[in-house]
Design a protein around this motif. Structure first.
Motif, mmCIF file in Angstrom:
data_model
loop_
_atom_site.group_PDB
_atom_site.id
_atom_site.type_symbol
_atom_site.label_atom_id
_atom_site.label_comp_id
_atom_site.label_asym_id
_atom_site.label_seq_id
_atom_site.Cartn_x
_atom_site.Cartn_y
_atom_site.Cartn_z
ATOM 1 N N ASN A 191 25.083 7.582 49.483
ATOM 2 C CA ASN A 191 24.055 8.577 49.172
ATOM 3 C C ASN A 191 24.027 8.915 47.677
ATOM 4 O O ASN A 191 22.955 9.152 47.119
ATOM 5 N N VAL A 214 18.993 18.749 43.329
ATOM 6 C CA VAL A 214 19.852 17.618 42.977
ATOM 7 C C VAL A 214 21.288 18.078 42.786
ATOM 8 O O VAL A 214 22.239 17.422 43.224
ATOM 9 N N MET A 228 19.511 8.813 52.555
ATOM 10 C CA MET A 228 19.711 9.748 51.439
ATOM 11 C C MET A 228 18.689 10.885 51.511
ATOM 12 O O MET A 228 19.023 12.052 51.360
ATOM 13 N N LEU A 256 20.915 8.395 45.198
ATOM 14 C CA LEU A 256 20.406 9.493 44.372
ATOM 15 C C LEU A 256 20.159 9.015 42.939
ATOM 16 O O LEU A 256 19.145 9.361 42.325
ATOM 17 N N LEU A 313 19.273 14.795 51.768
ATOM 18 C CA LEU A 313 18.718 15.702 50.754
ATOM 19 C C LEU A 313 17.934 16.840 51.427
ATOM 20 O O LEU A 313 18.075 18.010 51.049
#
Lengths: 295, 295
Positions: free
Chosen positions: B282, B50, B9, B286, B13
């Protein structure tokens, strides 16, 4: 004859005003109650609706129905309303009077004025999703042109230059002022006037040429009215530019020079409409109205 | 195993951060030089990204290429950046520190901050015209959802409520705070998380449910970090809510109660992803990251 044509234009302008006010009210019909919503509605009241007229008339000239042009006209006026609310803020032009009423930050607060302006911009962009405008590709072409006209290379850039000029040591020259005004007010006027051609899939260039001349004439007349105008008529403070020592078309060209220049621009604007013949009657009358108005 | 999935993840990101930064730079590549443009670029530096991650990952999960999701992710981050610049203004939250740097109005001026925010909003909306996103109808569906999420019934409404609460006599209760936060931060998070489903023409509801829980957990953790966090880590002032006597999830539920609530919301968010199985790995990570972060 001239009077009769002016009457036809005035009638259409009144009709556009009523339609666009209804469209804006429809777009704001389901907002949550509160100060911000009140401020948004307040900011959308009144105004000359020149931009909406340009959208609706350029569309009509190509046989586009009012119902298709109306969401675009409403978007343009919502965007224009937001820009006035933000321009009037204390950290910007610090104006307390607009369209004959207290400005939004005076009536409510700075925070409410910033937020109401922000929400009006979102609302304006959202209107391009309206199916009534027509084909999806057309709506996106309009969206792209609109974003360009009102953003960091258009209207907002022009306002930033205008603010910067207030604290600059050297006043702007005529070239810099033209460039500033072409961005600050010209870009959205050009978007509005060419919207009809985009809606009809026609060449927008003659209307763009008309709009460039019209937009500059409009701004020069604004500068003239800041000197000669009456607050009760214009609905905003006059004499501000001179008091601020700001370079304007009047300070650079003189009052008569500025008025001559505006008349010349209006003749250019009319000449640009020649390809459309009689159908452009109302747009031609609007150009004349721009330099004859006293508000 | 858990660590390995977190690493996957985190890698994604970082990849999203780099892609979205490049896309924002591309979108601002041809702006005229000046303070406003500098301020726009400055406001777009850093951030957790995000929202961009939610767009890119929800899209990837349905087999949509990064290149199609990227303009949407960039639009969401440009919009978020504008909202922070305006929220930080003296007449709003009056913050001097953001992402570890002076806020835009401190670095330049209030006028520049208002204009840079305005221009970033225009830029964000303009990105929906990007052909790389896909079919014209899809772009317009996204545009409409975006306008709704960030406008007078979404983000800006939430911010108006937040400002109003600061001067209200009675502090907000838990229902009012949830509603406020669902608008202020939740609506754009939900738009971001469902963007992938819209791009793929799939049912967005499971992702909307995920996002509602994630968004609230995110906000609760923000409130927690305002109490427990370190300014050097968070890059913004902490302890502000308490000093302002502002009702937050922590003031209403207590620190432990708020942390319990956030954990429960993250479990709900994970449960909402069940229909997508392994592909949602993922997005699941998150959700966990949201309550484990210290910045």
């Amino acid at each position: 004859m001239q009077d009769a044509m002016q009457e036809v234009m005035q009638h259409r302008l009144d009709d556009v005003k009523a339609q666009v006010q209804a469209a804006l009210e429809e777009a704001m019909a389901h907002l949550p109650p509160g100060e911000m919503t009140d401020a948004m509605r307040y900011a959308c009241i009144g105004g000359k609706r020149v931009r909406a007229f340009l959208v609706m008339e350029s569309a009509r000239m190509f046989g586009i129905e009012d119902s298709a042009a109306l969401p675009v006209a409403a978007a343009v006026e919502a965007l224009h309303a937001y820009s006035l609310v933000h321009d009037d803020l204390p950290s910007m032009d610090n104006d307390d009077l607009r369209r004959g009423l207290p400005t939004v930050h005076v009536q409510w607060s700075e925070a409410t004025a910033i937020l109401a302006g922000d929400a009006l911009q979102s609302l304006a962009f959202g209107l391009f999703a309206d199916e009534r405008i027509g084909a999806a590709e057309t709506r996106l072409t309009l969206l792209q042109g609109f974003a360009e006209a009102v953003g960091a290379r258009g209207m907002v850039w022009g306002q930033a230059q205008d603010i910067a000029a207030e604290t600059a040591i050297e006043p702007l020259d005529i070239v810099a002022i033209k460039r500033l005004q072409q961005a600050k007010t010209g870009a959205l006027i050009q978007f509005s006037a060419t919207a009809g051609a985009v809606l009809a899939g026609q060449d927008p260039e003659p209307l763009a040429e008309y709009a460039r001349n019209l937009g500059l004439a409009f701004q020069i007349q604004d500068d003239v009215l800041d000197v000669t105008g009456d607050e009760a008529e214009t609905g905003k403070r006059t004499g501000k530019d001179d008091a601020a020592g700001k370079a304007t078309f009047v300070s650079l060209l003189g009052l008569e020079g500025a008025q001559d220049k505006a008349r010349k621009l209006v003749r250019n604007a009319e000449a640009a409409l020649e390809p459309y013949g009689e159908a452009a009657g109302n747009l031609r009358q609007l150009a004349r109205f721009v330099i004859e108005r006293d508000a």
